[in-house]
Design an enzyme around this catalytic site. Structure first.
Site, PDB file in Angstrom:
ATOM      1  N   CYS A 115       0.759  -1.356  -0.099  1.00 51.80           N
ATOM      2  CA  CYS A 115      -0.022  -0.147   0.195  1.00 51.80           C
ATOM      3  C   CYS A 115       0.858   1.241   0.128  1.00 51.80           C
ATOM      4  O   CYS A 115       0.257   2.238  -0.382  1.00 51.80           O
ATOM      5  CB  CYS A 115      -0.871   0.054   1.153  1.00 51.80           C
ATOM      6  SG  CYS A 115      -1.990  -1.033   1.126  1.00 51.80           S
ATOM      7  N   HIS A 258      -3.195   7.041   3.599  1.00 51.37           N
ATOM      8  CA  HIS A 258      -3.808   5.565   2.896  1.00 51.37           C
ATOM      9  C   HIS A 258      -5.168   5.495   3.155  1.00 51.37           C
ATOM     10  O   HIS A 258      -5.371   5.688   4.327  1.00 51.37           O
ATOM     11  CB  HIS A 258      -2.689   4.633   3.222  1.00 51.37           C
ATOM     12  CG  HIS A 258      -3.252   3.265   2.716  1.00 51.37           C
ATOM     13  ND1 HIS A 258      -3.829   3.203   1.320  1.00 51.37           N
ATOM     14  CD2 HIS A 258      -3.528   1.931   3.268  1.00 51.37           C
ATOM     15  CE1 HIS A 258      -4.033   1.596   1.281  1.00 51.37           C
ATOM     16  NE2 HIS A 258      -4.079   1.311   2.485  1.00 51.37           N
ATOM     17  N   ASN A 288     -10.516   1.342  -0.345  1.00 52.03           N
ATOM     18  CA  ASN A 288      -9.327   0.978  -0.259  1.00 52.03           C
ATOM     19  C   ASN A 288      -8.575   0.538  -1.606  1.00 52.03           C
ATOM     20  O   ASN A 288      -9.010  -0.703  -1.794  1.00 52.03           O
ATOM     21  CB  ASN A 288      -8.924   0.184   0.749  1.00 52.03           C
ATOM     22  CG  ASN A 288      -7.402  -0.233   0.949  1.00 52.03           C
ATOM     23  OD1 ASN A 288      -6.702   0.073   0.309  1.00 52.03           O
ATOM     24  ND2 ASN A 288      -7.263  -0.568   2.338  1.00 52.03           N
TER      25      ASN A 288
END
Lengths: 331, 331
Positions: A115, A258, A288
């Site tokens: 990520c 994030h 996400n």
């Protein structure tokens, strides 16, 4: 550590197919409201005919247009994603091909810290730019999470979406002040198995899939353990990053976190003392999107004028590894 | 583009199990002598109980010992491999775990340009070192090719071996001259599908393996097409790299090529005007170990005293993508 690097343009691409919280609740036989409450995601996008390279190529083209540049103005193409399109070659080469630039010679390679891949790529490549190795670099994050979700693991499967985002960076013109002030990354592999896809690499070959090991090829997350380890580390991590740049919390115009989950961002903001209005949150209609989350939120921050030239931004996230990563920049 | 960066130590690891050309000839029902003649490989190593992270950790530990350093002296760990151990997280984090440094916080990420991953990592990270972002970086290439070979594709399956190599780099002390003189990479995705593993990523999920698509999860190479495209490009590529550093062929003490195949290295050397004695060739008892080939050959060059401090070396190779990459350095 300061690097005179400027964000010249950004772009994003979302797959045509939208999947709502209500649809997932039906599919997973969950009570109405469960998905939005748990994940913060009302709509995410899943690919139909899109590939990683196709989405990346469109986002990249949009970032070039936004910068007023064409492909011939960039001299490096980096794919910064947690997933790849094929095992071989790197996804960046497939994006170059998709952009019909297959004779350009522009160097292509991938950077992967799950990520945090985009933050790592910005960090590492800004040094290459500042050293004069390249003039302008196209960084593309493109992710298809939908193919690898475990629909039996309710907490994780409702979080994710597919999509791509791209950013063009270049050296800052003499008279301007855009720059990277400081960056920091820390990996604690104590948490290496808190979120993982065990299969698909050299350890568990795809040939094992049909032998009752399907779950090894799906995303597996222990949200509680990630939360516990991250909570211990995040405050000190951010303090040291701010210290390195001699910056206070108050000077930060916008945090681009994030988009791990709605709850994770809320808790992180509270813990670090950033009000919701200072946190860029796009999870509600994106989900996400692994490494594409941060550049997508950055793109939206710029488009929605949540950030202006001269503002200080903090890109901040956690990733499988377990890693923490942050980058302070003047936009 | 010059960067004052020094190779501080190197290490390698080869799996315990050796596989000879004769064994492969029996297995594949090939005439005696065929494998050594076609590939130049008499012995390669295949993993039994070794994992990518285990091999990488041993090579890394050996590189640290060679440099007279311990893990606490490095502040970044990069895995530069064409294959990964798992889909998530990055292999660097798994190497950190295997080295029992899971609480160290040392940042871990992967860089991937298939066979050129090590050269790309050296190139990119030397800029980070030169900019002061890091003090000392551990670069590890660790590859298990044996799990993904297509035993029906004789030309490719006899080329590869498994193994790992690691290099520690740091900033050059004031009084010394070690440095990177110039680097160059070019990607021509016209050749993106000349060597590939189509499956295992987001395009062809491992779930497809059992549906008659086994071959999509095995390495597929068209050696003839790679050779043709590379031949067109390599001479001009190397000329421009030498020009960038104002270096002549005669000043290069040793070329450390990617160990693609015995024949590929011979032809490349002839075409570029480098005598066999100036080409580091370890393919006979290692095989093509993907991205680990170049750092492994570099390690052997140092151990065998084929290179001394002050010598100029050229790391040079091609990779899936199709990419060409080169790095000129003073050792």
């Amino acid at each position: 550590m300061e690097r005179k690097v400027k964000i010249l343009g950004t772009g994003k691409y979302l797959p045509k197919q939208q999947v709502t919280a209500e649809e997932l609740e039906k599919k997973l036989r969950l009570p109405p409201g469960w998905v939005a409450k748990k994940s913060g995601v009302r709509v995410r996008h899943f690919v139909t005919d899109e590939t990683s390279a196709k989405m990346g190529a469109i986002a990249a083209q949009r970032a070039l247009e936004d910068a007023g540049l064409s492909f011939s103005d960039v001299d490096c193409l980096v794919c910064a994603s947690g997933t790849s399109q094929q095992e071989i070659p790197c996804t960046a080469a497939l994006i170059q091909e998709e952009m019909r630039q297959s004779k350009s010679g522009v160097p292509c390679f991938d950077i992967n810290s799950t990520c945090l891949s985009f933050v790592t790529a910005m960090d590492v490549l800004s040094a290459s730019l500042a050293m004069g190795c390249y003039q302008r670099i196209l960084i593309v994050s493109t992710e298809i999470s939908s193919v690898g979700l475990n629909w039996g693991q309710k907490e994780s499967c409702v979080l994710f979406g597919d999509g791509a985002a791209a950013v063009v960076i270049g050296r800052t013109p003499e008279a301007e002040t855009s720059r990277i002030l400081a960056s920091r990354m820390q990996t604690y592999s104590d948490g290496a198995h808190y979120s993982e896809i065990r299969g698909g690499g050299t350890l568990i070959h795809p040939g094992e899939y049909a032998k009752g090991r399907e779950a090894d090829f799906q995303f597996d997350m222990d949200g509680r353990k990630i939360f516990r380890l991250t909570s211990q580390l995040i405050t000190g991590f951010v303090e040291r990053l701010l210290d390195a740049a001699s910056i206070t919390r108050q000077e930060i115009g916008l945090v681009v976190p994030h988009q791990a989950s709605g709850m994770a961002m809320r808790i992180m903001g509270n813990k670090l003392g950033f009000a919701g209005s200072h946190m860029m949150n796009i999870i509600e209609n994106h989900g996400n999107v692994i490494a594409a989350s941060i550049p997508m939120a950055l793109h939206e921050a710029i488009v929605q004028k949540r950030v202006n030239r001269g503002d200080i931004m903090l890109l901040l996230g956690t990733s499988a590894g377990l890693s923490l990563g942050g980058l302070l920049l003047e936009y």
